[in-house]
Design an enzyme around this catalytic site. Structure first.
Site, PDB file in Angstrom:
ATOM      1  N   MET A 326     -41.548 -80.534  22.302  1.00 50.40           N
ATOM      2  CA  MET A 326     -41.340 -79.830  21.039  1.00 50.40           C
ATOM      3  C   MET A 326     -40.094 -80.344  20.318  1.00 50.40           C
ATOM      4  O   MET A 326     -40.082 -80.507  19.098  1.00 50.40           O
ATOM      5  CB  MET A 326     -41.232 -78.320  21.273  1.00 50.40           C
ATOM      6  N   GLY A 327     -39.028 -80.610  21.085  1.00 49.74           N
ATOM      7  CA  GLY A 327     -37.817 -81.148  20.482  1.00 49.74           C
ATOM      8  C   GLY A 327     -38.056 -82.512  19.875  1.00 49.74           C
ATOM      9  O   GLY A 327     -37.662 -82.783  18.728  1.00 49.74           O
ATOM     10  N   TRP A 329     -40.871 -83.703  18.917  1.00 53.92           N
ATOM     11  CA  TRP A 329     -41.760 -83.568  17.764  1.00 53.92           C
ATOM     12  C   TRP A 329     -40.968 -83.292  16.491  1.00 53.92           C
ATOM     13  O   TRP A 329     -41.277 -83.827  15.427  1.00 53.92           O
ATOM     14  CB  TRP A 329     -42.771 -82.439  18.004  1.00 53.92           C
ATOM     15  N   HIS A 330     -39.931 -82.474  16.575  1.00 51.45           N
ATOM     16  CA  HIS A 330     -39.113 -82.220  15.395  1.00 51.45           C
ATOM     17  C   HIS A 330     -38.426 -83.491  14.917  1.00 51.45           C
ATOM     18  O   HIS A 330     -38.194 -83.675  13.728  1.00 51.45           O
ATOM     19  CB  HIS A 330     -38.058 -81.144  15.700  1.00 51.45           C
ATOM     20  N   GLY A 331     -38.081 -84.363  15.849  1.00 57.75           N
ATOM     21  CA  GLY A 331     -37.428 -85.623  15.504  1.00 57.75           C
ATOM     22  C   GLY A 331     -36.839 -86.268  16.740  1.00 57.75           C
ATOM     23  O   GLY A 331     -36.573 -85.586  17.742  1.00 57.75           O
TER      24      GLY A 331
END
Length: 393
Positions: A326-327, A329-331
């Protein structure tokens, strides 16, 4: 054009919404309403993705996504697809193929900096389109989806109210709404709910978030003393909520007007009593997507293969995997990765505390304890948002 960012977008949106209201009150069949939804989606995709180059990117990606879904579905239904080992390999290939464009976009800043290659993709909303495609592939593999029609898949993947930033719907749930014939009363209730969400979106995004940004964030963005950073943590957290919740309220509201009951994305996250409760209230569609398609599958597969000695280790590694992805995915910047790992550690810590509490009564009960739990949880969350903002890095 970024959806819901300015009033020009809302003016364009009247073109598909006004006839949708008329069709809703006329009580037309689900198929006629779904045809109008397809037109609305195509029209608004053309509005959002201008110039032609951006529209071309979206078109290429959609065709790529549909071909993946179509061929995987046909293989699963064929005699050859009954061979589990073959199906498993093709399933993994389909997942990788669906994720590949998004992965190239995320890695593009690094390969471009080296002068190697630049991704031709990178349109607004590519993450959410990818999530919808991957979710469809997984549910085909599970046998939950038996057929995927081109027009229905187009309506689902490119559904314009939720195209840029969610919420993330599921194909079967979306298709049920798409095919359902609504009575005048049912559509009237949808319309009222939709208008309520849209007004809430204006309040959150264009009033509260605007004022927080103008009189809080802008002033604090140039002051890096520790007191200013502490203030920034609170201000940024509330700005992030009202801005994103406002966007989500618009997306849900417009969806309801079109007859699609898109799931809610927020449910009073700052009154959460623990970090697990928070992730059941914050960006609900994303957290549930990651939980169902990554965490639960990893845990079940690990238990089946006896990958770890006990279930707690399995859960902890699953949390590290889930929030790590998830982290990223944010960048791929450091603060996003740290943000993901920070929340993984919070989840692990809460699970440990919860188990201890069952035997040692570490945490009490009653309104005072609940109030304390809300305050403590909120501050852990706020510090996470401070990490997410990049200010500490």
């Amino acid at each position: 054009m970024t959806p819901y960012e300015n009033f020009t977008f809302f003016i364009w949106m009247l073109v598909p919404l006004a006839p949708a209201v008329l069709l809703g009150f006329l009580g037309v069949s689900g198929r006629i309403r779904s045809l109008w939804l397809i037109f609305s989606t195509l029209f608004m995709v053309g509005v959002i993705y201008r110039p032609i180059a951006a529209l071309f990117q979206v078109t290429v990606f959609f065709l790529w996504a549909y071909l993946i879904v179509y061929f995987f579905l046909r293989l699963k239904q064929s005699e050859r697809g009954k061979q589990q080992e073959t199906l498993k390999r093709v399933y993994h290939f389909a997942l990788l193929a669906a994720i590949l464009p998004l992965a190239l976009v995320k890695l593009n800043p690094y390969v471009n900096a080296l002068g190697i290659w630049q991704s031709p993709l990178g349109f607004l909303g590519i993450s959410y389109v990818t999530f919808r495609t991957v979710g469809t592939v997984i549910e085909i593999r599970d046998g939950l989806i038996k057929d995927v029609k081109f027009i229905d898949f187009l309506s689902y993947v490119l559904f314009f109210p939720t195209l840029a930033s969610g919420p993330i719907d599921r194909y079967r749930r979306f298709l049920g709404d798409l095919e359902k014939k609504l009575t005048r009363k049912e559509y009237g209730e949808n319309l009222a709910e939709g208008i309520d969400h849209i007004f809430r979106g204006f309040l959150y995004k264009f009033v509260i978030a605007y004022l927080i940004n103008k009189y809080g964030l802008i002033r604090l963005s140039t002051d890096f003393t520790w007191t200013a950073t502490l203030q920034y943590m609170y201000v940024y957290s509330f700005y992030l909520f009202f801005d994103f919740a406002g966007y989500s309220a618009f997306a849900v509201g417009v969806s309801y007007i079109l007859g699609i009951q898109t799931p809610e994305n927020f449910n009073k996250p700052f009154i959460s009593k623990n970090i697990k409760d928070f992730w059941n209230r914050w960006h609900i569609s994303l957290s549930s997507w990651f939980r169902d398609y990554i965490y639960m599958r990893f845990v079940l597969d690990s238990a089946k293969k006896k990958r770890f000695k006990n279930k707690y280790t399995t859960a902890y590694v699953g949390n590290l995997l889930l929030f790590g992805i998830m982290g990223i995915w944010h960048g791929t910047e450091l603060h996003y990765i740290v943000y993901g790992l920070y929340h993984a550690l919070l989840m692990i810590g809460y699970d440990w505390l919860e188990r201890k509490n069952k035997t040692r009564n570490v945490w009490g009960k009653g309104w005072a304890w609940d109030s304390l739990a809300i305050v403590v949880t909120a501050h852990f969350v706020f510090f996470g948002f401070l990490i997410f903002s990049g200010r500490l890095f």
